[in-house]
Enzyme design. Structure first.
Site, PDB file in Angstrom:
ATOM      1  N   ASP A   1      38.736  38.465  39.039  1.00 43.11           N
ATOM      2  CA  ASP A   1      39.453  39.239  38.019  1.00 43.11           C
ATOM      3  C   ASP A   1      39.964  38.368  36.870  1.00 43.11           C
ATOM      4  OD1 ASP A   1      39.183  41.713  39.327  1.00 43.11           O
ATOM      5  OD2 ASP A   1      40.717  41.112  40.748  1.00 43.11           O
TER       6      ASP A   1
ATOM      7  N   MET B   1      48.758  37.054  38.608  1.00 45.51           N
ATOM      8  CA  MET B   1      47.607  37.939  38.765  1.00 45.51           C
ATOM      9  C   MET B   1      46.302  37.210  38.437  1.00 45.51           C
ATOM     10  SD  MET B   1      48.569  40.698  39.974  1.00 45.51           S
ATOM     11  CE  MET B   1      50.109  40.528  40.778  1.00 45.51           C
TER      12      MET B   1
ATOM     13  N   HIS C   1      43.312  34.623  47.006  1.00 42.15           N
ATOM     14  CA  HIS C   1      42.387  35.540  47.672  1.00 42.15           C
ATOM     15  C   HIS C   1      42.640  35.483  49.159  1.00 42.15           C
ATOM     16  CE1 HIS C   1      38.685  37.565  48.807  1.00 42.15           C
ATOM     17  NE2 HIS C   1      38.697  38.030  47.579  1.00 42.15           N
TER      18      HIS C   1
ATOM     19  N   ARG D   1      15.291  58.091  39.057  1.00 35.70           N
ATOM     20  CA  ARG D   1      16.175  58.939  39.860  1.00 35.70           C
ATOM     21  C   ARG D   1      17.605  58.871  39.313  1.00 35.70           C
ATOM     22  NH1 ARG D   1      16.860  58.289  46.381  1.00 35.70           N
ATOM     23  NH2 ARG D   1      18.172  60.115  46.685  1.00 35.70           N
TER      24      ARG D   1
ATOM     25  N   HIS E   1      44.642  44.329  44.366  1.00 36.74           N
ATOM     26  CA  HIS E   1      43.190  44.469  44.591  1.00 36.74           C
ATOM     27  C   HIS E   1      42.530  44.558  43.213  1.00 36.74           C
ATOM     28  CE1 HIS E   1      39.527  45.421  46.598  1.00 36.74           C
ATOM     29  NE2 HIS E   1      39.789  46.620  47.087  1.00 36.74           N
TER      30      HIS E   1
HETATM   31  N1  COA Z   1      50.538  33.738  42.693  1.00 37.29           N
HETATM   32  C1  COA Z   1      51.518  32.986  43.248  1.00 37.29           C
HETATM   33  N2  COA Z   1      51.520  32.648  44.550  1.00 37.29           N
HETATM   34  C2  COA Z   1      50.492  33.069  45.287  1.00 37.29           C
HETATM   35  C3  COA Z   1      49.437  33.835  44.761  1.00 37.29           C
HETATM   36  C4  COA Z   1      49.489  34.182  43.410  1.00 37.29           C
HETATM   37  N3  COA Z   1      48.532  34.909  42.855  1.00 37.29           N
HETATM   38  N4  COA Z   1      48.551  34.113  45.731  1.00 37.29           N
HETATM   39  C5  COA Z   1      49.035  33.530  46.836  1.00 37.29           C
HETATM   40  N5  COA Z   1      50.198  32.911  46.577  1.00 37.29           N
HETATM   41  C6  COA Z   1      51.026  32.187  47.503  1.00 37.29           C
HETATM   42  C7  COA Z   1      51.974  33.151  48.201  1.00 37.29           C
HETATM   43  O1  COA Z   1      53.185  33.305  47.505  1.00 37.29           O
HETATM   44  C8  COA Z   1      52.150  32.493  49.540  1.00 37.29           C
HETATM   45  O2  COA Z   1      53.069  31.437  49.386  1.00 37.29           O
HETATM   46  P1  COA Z   1      54.164  31.135  50.523  1.00 37.29           P
HETATM   47  O3  COA Z   1      53.363  30.790  51.747  1.00 37.29           O
HETATM   48  O4  COA Z   1      54.950  30.024  49.954  1.00 37.29           O
HETATM   49  O5  COA Z   1      54.931  32.406  50.692  1.00 37.29           O
HETATM   50  C9  COA Z   1      50.786  31.883  49.828  1.00 37.29           C
HETATM   51  O6  COA Z   1      50.198  31.653  48.538  1.00 37.29           O
HETATM   52  C10 COA Z   1      49.887  32.781  50.648  1.00 37.29           C
HETATM   53  O7  COA Z   1      49.755  34.015  49.930  1.00 37.29           O
HETATM   54  P2  COA Z   1      49.686  35.453  50.579  1.00 37.29           P
HETATM   55  O8  COA Z   1      50.213  36.450  49.606  1.00 37.29           O
HETATM   56  O9  COA Z   1      50.281  35.429  51.954  1.00 37.29           O
HETATM   57  O10 COA Z   1      48.146  35.603  50.734  1.00 37.29           O
HETATM   58  P3  COA Z   1      47.399  36.942  50.980  1.00 37.29           P
HETATM   59  O11 COA Z   1      46.122  36.586  51.635  1.00 37.29           O
HETATM   60  O12 COA Z   1      48.235  37.958  51.653  1.00 37.29           O
HETATM   61  O13 COA Z   1      47.201  37.487  49.486  1.00 37.29           O
HETATM   62  C11 COA Z   1      46.325  38.164  47.469  1.00 37.29           C
HETATM   63  C12 COA Z   1      46.015  37.493  48.814  1.00 37.29           C
HETATM   64  C13 COA Z   1      45.029  38.358  46.708  1.00 37.29           C
HETATM   65  C14 COA Z   1      46.967  39.534  47.728  1.00 37.29           C
HETATM   66  C15 COA Z   1      47.294  37.285  46.667  1.00 37.29           C
HETATM   67  O14 COA Z   1      46.696  36.038  46.447  1.00 37.29           O
HETATM   68  C16 COA Z   1      47.724  37.926  45.369  1.00 37.29           C
HETATM   69  O15 COA Z   1      48.632  38.752  45.348  1.00 37.29           O
HETATM   70  N6  COA Z   1      47.056  37.578  44.229  1.00 37.29           N
HETATM   71  C17 COA Z   1      47.356  38.173  42.965  1.00 37.29           C
HETATM   72  C18 COA Z   1      46.655  39.510  42.809  1.00 37.29           C
HETATM   73  C19 COA Z   1      45.171  39.368  42.601  1.00 37.29           C
HETATM   74  O16 COA Z   1      44.709  38.588  41.788  1.00 37.29           O
HETATM   75  N7  COA Z   1      44.429  40.189  43.338  1.00 37.29           N
HETATM   76  C20 COA Z   1      42.982  40.226  43.252  1.00 37.29           C
HETATM   77  C21 COA Z   1      42.376  39.728  44.503  1.00 37.29           C
HETATM   78  S1  COA Z   1      40.610  39.608  44.362  1.00 37.29           S
END
Ligand code: COA
Length: 377
Positions: free
Chosen positions: A314, A256, A260, A69, A221
């Site tokens: 990632d 990056m 998570h 399919r 994301h």
């Molecule tokens: N680099 C540096 N610090 C990070 C981080 C990262 N990748 N991810 C989290 N932190 C830190 C934040 O600065 C924060 O610190 P603080 O409390 O001193 O301010 C703490 O960890 C909590 O992070 P927060 O951004 O509030 O968590 P969240 O749940 O909102 O964010 C993500 C989750 C994925 C958005 C975040 O980890 C991120 O931006 N990662 C990078 C992008 C990425 O790889 N995305 C793919 C996800 S599958």
């Protein structure tokens, strides 16, 4: 800030789902009850796709019918290929993909058929056609003619064929196929929730997927797999990696490929994808590949030691795709090639017992007031 608001919907359970379960406390992710790492080891992506949609793994007869399919649905219209040729070559491939999916949704006379059979037909159609859109864009951006799908090839083999005109060694296909399985589904992430939100208004499944592509593009994301590769390029060589990371953390940069929203002590998909990345390094057997591997180990160790923040999928997927020969802007579209299964499964699940998604907001603007006459403003 209000105590009543769950900013970013963090911690909110927004609906039921039977598709996948994220268990951060035991660092596990299951699709329909099966651990993703077991699926990645034992099954081809086609089997995982079937599982995500149907709830059970296929037997040999079901798998053969499913693959037939998919093969029948391969192929893009001349109009779509023409349109892709006219598109801005400098545009990000996610923008091209978003436009292309929207276009073939518009070409489909059954777009508004949201019966269970109609939705499944369109899900399989997108699963079959999106790889060709991604591959066609890759070739056009590199000044090459598009390559038609080959019905004698499996899903992953056909994707390489359409990108490069050849199918690489089975070990490389396996690494790619593993990434497809790991990227396929991940509960209520931003793009999936976007798809469910769009579907909940009883809009069509192509609109839901088009919106999901827009959501996935962001570097917080899906776009992170591309950003990881840019970071590795900036680091340059393993000798710089520790100092680079310490400096980035000192200057409060977001790193990056790390962190998570749900997993706080490691992403369950990472060990399997890291093994696939390591396998790619072994297969490529080049200094460049070994440099990427060493850099990524040092960055990982430093981030965990300094901040106790772990890599997400990632982080190993970006360099693994690079070593497979894909260019960086293509990494997030490749994520779509896989995630189309999860998105469409969620659209089908949501519509099976639809409730319009419409949360409330905490209003922080002006109190109610009278509109002054123009002369008095
Ligand atoms: N680099 C540096 N610090 C990070 C981080 C990262 N990748 N991810 C989290 N932190 C830190 C934040 O600065 C924060 O610190 P603080 O409390 O001193 O301010 C703490 O960890 C909590 O992070 P927060 O951004 O509030 O968590 P969240 O749940 O909102 O964010 C993500 C989750 C994925 C958005 C975040 O980890 C991120 O931006 N990662 C990078 C992008 C990425 O790889 N995305 C793919 C996800 S599958």
């Amino acid at each position: 800030m209000s105590d009543e608001v769950k900013y970013g919907l963090a911690g909110v359970i927004a609906d039921d789902t039977a598709i996948s379960k994220v268990m951060p406390e035991i660092n596990s992710l299951t699709y329909r009850g099966y651990k993703v790492q077991d699926l990645a080891a034992a099954c081809r992506f086609e089997e995982t796709a079937y599982l995500i949609w149907h709830g059970e793994l296929p037997n040999a007869t079901q798998l053969a019918a499913f693959n037939d399919r998919e093969k029948q649905e391969r192929g893009l219209s001349d109009n779509l290929i023409q349109l892709m040729k006219m598109m801005n070559r400098k545009a990000h491939p996610m923008d091209t993909l978003r436009t292309a999916v929207s276009f073939f949704g518009q070409e489909d006379d059954t777009t508004d058929d949201s019966s269970p059979e109609g939705l499944m037909a369109k899900a399989v159609r997108m699963y079959a056609k999106i790889p060709q859109i991604v591959a066609t864009d890759f070739r056009l951006r590199h000044g090459k003619a598009p390559i038609a799908p080959d019905p004698s090839l499996g899903f992953s083999e056909n994707f390489f064929h359409m990108c490069f005109g050849e199918v690489p060694a089975a070990e490389i296909i396996k690494c790619f196929d593993i990434s497809m399985t790991l990227y396929a589904e991940h509960s209520f992430n931003a793009s999936t929730f976007t798809a469910r939100t769009i579907a909940s208004s009883t809009s069509d499944i192509y609109s839901a997927v088009t919106g999901a592509i827009g959501s996935l593009k962001g570097p917080l994301h899906g776009g992170a797999n591309e950003a990881v590769m840019h970071m590795l390029a900036e680091v340059g060589e393993p000798e710089n990696a520790k100092a680079w990371m310490l400096d980035a953390l000192a200057t409060k940069k977001k790193i990056m490929g790390f962190g998570h929203r749900v997993y706080r002590s490691g992403d369950s998909r990472v060990p399997t994808m890291t093994e696939a990345f390591e396998k790619m390094v072994e297969i490529m057997d080049s200094d460049e590949a070994r440099q990427y591997w060493k850099m990524s180990r040092i960055l990982d160790d430093t981030m965990v030691a300094e901040k106790n923040i772990y890599p997400n999928l990632d982080f190993p997927a970006g360099p693994a795709y690079y070593l497979m020969g894909f260019d960086i802007p293509m990494f997030t579209p490749i994520f779509v090639v896989s995630r189309i299964t999860g998105w469409t499964a969620h659209v089908m699940e949501h519509l099976a017992s639809n409730k319009l998604i419409r949360p409330l907001s905490n209003y922080t603007g002006s109190e109610q007031r009278d509109v002054p006459a123009l002369s008095k403003r």
